[in-house]
Design a protein around this motif. Structure first.
Motif, short mmCIF file in Angstrom:
data_model
loop_
_atom_site.label_atom_id
_atom_site.label_comp_id
_atom_site.label_asym_id
_atom_site.label_seq_id
_atom_site.Cartn_x
_atom_site.Cartn_y
_atom_site.Cartn_z
N LEU A 357 25.66 13.06 54.11
CA LEU A 357 24.37 13.39 53.51
C LEU A 357 24.00 12.38 52.42
CD1 LEU A 357 21.94 15.26 52.90
CD2 LEU A 357 23.47 16.63 51.46
N SER A 358 24.94 12.10 51.51
CA SER A 358 24.62 11.21 50.40
C SER A 358 24.41 9.77 50.87
CB SER A 358 25.73 11.27 49.35
OG SER A 358 26.99 10.90 49.88
N LEU A 359 25.23 9.29 51.80
CA LEU A 359 25.10 7.92 52.26
C LEU A 359 23.81 7.70 53.04
CD1 LEU A 359 26.53 5.15 52.44
CD2 LEU A 359 27.58 5.94 54.57
N SER A 360 23.47 8.63 53.89
CA SER A 360 22.28 8.45 54.74
C SER A 360 20.97 8.67 53.99
CB SER A 360 22.35 9.40 55.95
OG SER A 360 22.41 10.74 55.52
N SER A 361 21.04 9.25 52.80
CA SER A 361 19.82 9.51 52.03
C SER A 361 19.67 8.59 50.83
CB SER A 361 19.80 10.96 51.57
OG SER A 361 20.95 11.27 50.81
N GLY A 362 20.49 7.54 50.78
CA GLY A 362 20.36 6.57 49.69
C GLY A 362 20.85 7.07 48.35
N MET A 363 21.67 8.09 48.34
CA MET A 363 22.23 8.62 47.09
C MET A 363 23.46 7.81 46.69
SD MET A 363 22.08 12.73 47.82
CE MET A 363 20.55 13.56 48.29
N PRO A 364 23.80 7.78 45.41
CA PRO A 364 25.04 7.12 44.98
C PRO A 364 26.26 7.92 45.43
CG PRO A 364 24.03 8.24 43.13
CD PRO A 364 23.06 8.34 44.26
N ALA A 365 27.42 7.29 45.33
CA ALA A 365 28.65 7.93 45.81
C ALA A 365 28.95 9.23 45.08
CB ALA A 365 29.82 6.97 45.67
N GLU A 366 28.58 9.31 43.78
CA GLU A 366 28.90 10.52 43.01
C GLU A 366 27.91 11.65 43.24
OE1 GLU A 366 26.75 7.67 40.16
OE2 GLU A 366 28.29 7.54 41.72
N ALA A 367 26.92 11.46 44.10
CA ALA A 367 25.92 12.51 44.33
C ALA A 367 26.56 13.78 44.89
CB ALA A 367 24.83 12.00 45.27
N GLY A 368 27.54 13.62 45.76
CA GLY A 368 28.20 14.80 46.32
C GLY A 368 28.85 15.64 45.25
N GLU A 369 29.39 14.98 44.23
CA GLU A 369 29.99 15.71 43.11
C GLU A 369 28.93 16.52 42.37
OE1 GLU A 369 32.65 14.71 39.09
OE2 GLU A 369 32.04 13.11 40.47
N THR A 370 27.74 15.95 42.21
CA THR A 370 26.66 16.67 41.54
C THR A 370 26.24 17.89 42.35
OG1 THR A 370 25.85 14.55 40.68
CG2 THR A 370 24.35 16.43 40.55
N VAL A 371 26.07 17.70 43.66
CA VAL A 371 25.70 18.81 44.54
C VAL A 371 26.76 19.91 44.45
CG1 VAL A 371 25.30 19.50 46.94
CG2 VAL A 371 24.40 17.31 46.10
N PHE A 372 28.02 19.51 44.51
CA PHE A 372 29.13 20.47 44.45
C PHE A 372 29.08 21.27 43.15
CE2 PHE A 372 33.30 22.16 44.12
CZ PHE A 372 33.92 22.10 45.36
N ALA A 373 28.91 20.57 42.03
CA ALA A 373 28.94 21.24 40.72
C ALA A 373 27.78 22.20 40.55
CB ALA A 373 28.93 20.20 39.61
N VAL A 374 26.56 21.77 40.91
CA VAL A 374 25.39 22.65 40.78
C VAL A 374 25.56 23.87 41.68
CG1 VAL A 374 22.92 22.84 41.25
CG2 VAL A 374 23.82 20.80 40.11
N ALA A 375 25.99 23.64 42.91
CA ALA A 375 26.16 24.75 43.85
C ALA A 375 27.19 25.75 43.36
CB ALA A 375 26.58 24.21 45.22
N ARG A 376 28.34 25.25 42.92
CA ARG A 376 29.45 26.13 42.55
C ARG A 376 29.18 26.92 41.29
NH1 ARG A 376 34.51 25.89 44.74
NH2 ARG A 376 33.25 25.38 46.57
#
Length: 411
Positions: A357-376
């Motif tokens: 998701l992050s790579l294909s949408s032009g997000m930086p590598a740490e974007a997944g960490e942000t998604v994880f933290a907000v979600a959790r």
């Protein structure tokens, strides 16, 4: 109880609360989670409860643990069940919930037991202004988890009611804290016309790429899938803080602190960088070989709780398959999985799916960490609500001392 059973077997809400050692509103929380059943009083003055059912709940462990017991091994929770390569929120398949409801709807349902269709979380002006000022004061190289921790602390200071641990007050704090965490992050893209939804607002904080509806739905699904996952390390930290009666903002800060490590929330960033290298080098084989030669695990593969595929990855991959722009990253992920399978059969986990998701949408590598933290954060609040109903300070296991035996001379 049969129809002709004596009504003396029924007790009032106040009596049930006294037996359980909780507040009356907590008794109704047990009802919403299916732990107690209630019946309207024939006089219309409230609800009644089966005394034997209440006593059974007391016996199940609502009393304070005995001294020296390892309470971390006996935490009962009614939030998430992981069973046979599936996982469930309050008994409902979590992947089905993520396909049919928004993140805000699922989070609020998890807290209250009632589904409010179309609910939106909004940021109160004063906590948001404080959080933005604090985030803007950080060095430019600060990571996303740094920003989220600072935003949570600043929002707490701006909320004079944060020490009220009543259920309604905690819910109010939760519904405002999560959007504050998102809205305090710096914007890197144009705000989407659907800015009301949390996932839509988060998108513009993660990438400058203009999204389509399919990408936004995938991000919302990722948030929903990651709301909770039983007693992960960060969730245990949250329950310890809540046991000490820390307020919701401090509880979330404890979770963010535990999340800030390569083995938990940051794992998707490693998978993101690996997939980027696979696309750059034109194949997975040399990249996988480099990881194994260096003695590193291949990121994004395997999960100790799921012998087969991680259901969260399966659901998110299904959403990403509908997005043409995600095709190259998806192919790279599948190639990594198949290449590694020649040595050991490991399936892609949710970190790999987040990386796609992050790579294909032009997000930086740490974007997944942000998604994880907000979600959790939503799951942490749900666990805090449970822990606030337990005896305070119960999270006090006894240490096994392994140092030199006294007496010894002072240094």
């Amino acid at each position: 109880m049969t129809e002709n059973a004596p009504e003396t077997d029924r007790i009032t809400t106040r009596e049930a609360a006294e037996r359980l050692g909780v507040k009356p509103e907590t008794v109704y929380a047990y009802v919403s989670r299916g732990q107690l059943s209630s019946r309207r009083d024939p006089t219309g003055r409230g609800s009644t409860f089966d005394a034997k059912e209440v006593d059974a709940l007391v016996r199940k462990g609502r009393r304070e643990p005995s001294a020296g017991s390892d309470v971390t091994q006996r935490i009962r929770t009614g939030i998430t069940l992981i069973d046979k390569d599936r996982y469930y929120f309050r008994g409902v398949d979590a992947t089905e919930l993520a396909r049919s409801h928004s993140y805000e709807e699922i989070a609020d349902w998890l807290w209250t037991g009632t589904l409010h269709s179309g609910i939106r979380f909004t940021s109160p002006p004063e906590p948001l202004a404080a959080a933005r000022r604090a985030v803007e004061a950080l060095p430019v190289h600060s990571g996303s988890t740094d920003r989220l921790r600072v935003a949570a602390i600043a929002a707490a200071v701006a909320d004079p009611l944060r020490f009220d641990l009543g259920r309604d007050a905690v819910l109010g704090s939760a519904r405002s804290l999560i959007p504050v965490l998102v809205d305090a992050l710096p914007t890197v893209g144009e705000p989407h016309r659907g800015e009301g939804r949390l996932a839509w607002r988060l998108w513009s904080r993660l990438t400058a790429m203009r999204p389509d509806e399919a990408f936004l739905r995938a991000l919302d699904m990722a948030l929903s899938l990651l709301i909770d996952h039983d007693l992960a390390a960060s969730t245990l930290a949250v329950r310890v803080a809540a046991s000490a009666r820390a307020h919701p903002y401090a509880v979330v800060s404890a979770g963010l602190g535990a999340l800030d490590g390569p083995l938990h929330g940051a794992a998707s960033g490693l998978a993101h960088r690996m997939l980027a290298e696979v696309l750059e080098r034109g194949g997975a084989a040399p990249v996988v070989a480099d990881h194994l030669r260096a003695g590193r695990r291949v990121p994004g593969l395997g999960h100790r709780l799921y012998p087969a595929q991680d259901p969260r990855a399966e659901a998110l991959f299904g959403a990403l398959e509908q997005i043409p722009a995600a095709g190259p990253a998806l192919d790279a992920a599948r190639e990594v999985e198949s290449t590694t399978a020649r040595h050991v059969e490991l399936h892609a986990n949710v970190d790999m799916a987040l990386a796609v998701l992050s790579l294909s949408s032009g997000m930086p590598a740490e974007a997944g960490e942000t998604v994880f933290a907000v979600a959790r954060t939503a799951g942490w609040i749900a666990h805090a609500l449970e822990e606030y109903e337990e005896q305070p300070l119960r999270m006090r296991p006894s240490g096994h001392y392994s140092g030199p035996r006294p007496p010894r001379p002072a240094p």
